[in-house]
Design an enzyme around this catalytic site. Structure first.
Site, mmCIF file in Angstrom:
data_model
loop_
_atom_site.group_PDB
_atom_site.id
_atom_site.type_symbol
_atom_site.label_atom_id
_atom_site.label_comp_id
_atom_site.label_asym_id
_atom_site.label_seq_id
_atom_site.Cartn_x
_atom_site.Cartn_y
_atom_site.Cartn_z
ATOM 1 N N PRO A 67 1.051 -1.277 0.007
ATOM 2 C CA PRO A 67 0.180 -0.112 0.046
ATOM 3 C C PRO A 67 0.584 1.390 -0.001
ATOM 4 O O PRO A 67 1.871 1.324 0.192
ATOM 5 C CB PRO A 67 -0.760 -0.078 1.332
ATOM 6 C CG PRO A 67 -1.073 -1.054 2.754
ATOM 7 C CD PRO A 67 0.700 -1.406 1.213
ATOM 8 N N HIS A 68 0.424 2.184 -0.898
ATOM 9 C CA HIS A 68 0.991 3.733 -0.946
ATOM 10 C C HIS A 68 0.351 3.941 -1.445
ATOM 11 O O HIS A 68 -0.292 4.388 -2.403
ATOM 12 C CB HIS A 68 2.411 2.551 -2.119
ATOM 13 C CG HIS A 68 2.351 2.721 -3.725
ATOM 14 N ND1 HIS A 68 2.223 3.577 -4.435
ATOM 15 C CD2 HIS A 68 1.601 1.348 -3.786
ATOM 16 C CE1 HIS A 68 1.752 3.214 -5.671
ATOM 17 N NE2 HIS A 68 1.675 1.483 -5.043
ATOM 18 N N CYS A 69 1.000 5.594 -1.066
ATOM 19 C CA CYS A 69 0.877 6.864 -1.654
ATOM 20 C C CYS A 69 1.244 8.682 -1.585
ATOM 21 O O CYS A 69 2.644 7.884 -0.819
ATOM 22 C CB CYS A 69 -0.864 7.517 -0.624
ATOM 23 S SG CYS A 69 -0.340 7.501 0.804
#
Length: 150
Positions: A67-69
């Site tokens: 998960p990344h942002c």
């Protein structure tokens, strides 16, 4: 190029439950990472992680998710590595449940760093033997060392 060892610390490496669902795990990641960052709210970080997941799952297969942002107000990339005791559905491309998670948050303007860090993470787990070694870790420090390659 930023190295994974520059953004991941042993203190941000966990071997514990972060929740029984993908959403709850993302909430716990947002809670843990935001508590270490000045000017970053848990809600803003959670909203960005969820928005990214809506574009497509970050479960890349073999029980691993990234998960990344990107996040406004962040000055440098941060990460957390999490091994959870019971795998959860992460809508992974191979339909396998996830038990190893690398969460990555980068400043909005860090496009190149973001892509290079994601490539480095994928490289760390692309070898099945290396991934099995990482997943066999018995302590958070072992997990950190196996992942970073110490």
């Amino acid at each position: 190029m930023i190295q994974l060892s520059q953004i991941l610390s042993a203190e941000q490496t966990y071997m514990e439950s972060f929740g029984a669902s993908k959403k709850r795990i993302l909430q716990t990641i947002a809670e843990r990472l935001s508590s270490t960052l000045d000017g970053v709210s848990e809600l803003d970080l959670f909203d960005q992680l969820i928005a990214r997941e809506r574009l497509g799952s970050t479960g890349i297969g073999s029980g691993f998710a990234v998960p990344h942002c990107r996040l406004e107000g962040l000055t440098s990339p941060v990460a957390a590595l999490i091994k959870i005791p019971e795998a959860v559905d992460f809508d992974s491309i191979d339909k396998q449940q996830v038990d190893l998670i690398f969460a990555l948050v980068v400043p909005v303007e860090a496009t190149d760093d973001h892509l290079q860090l994601l490539a480095s993470v994928v490289e760390q787990v692309s070898n099945p033997e290396a991934l099995a070694n990482i997943k066999s870790s018995q302590t958070p420090l072992d997990l950190y060392n196996h992942f970073i390659g110490n």
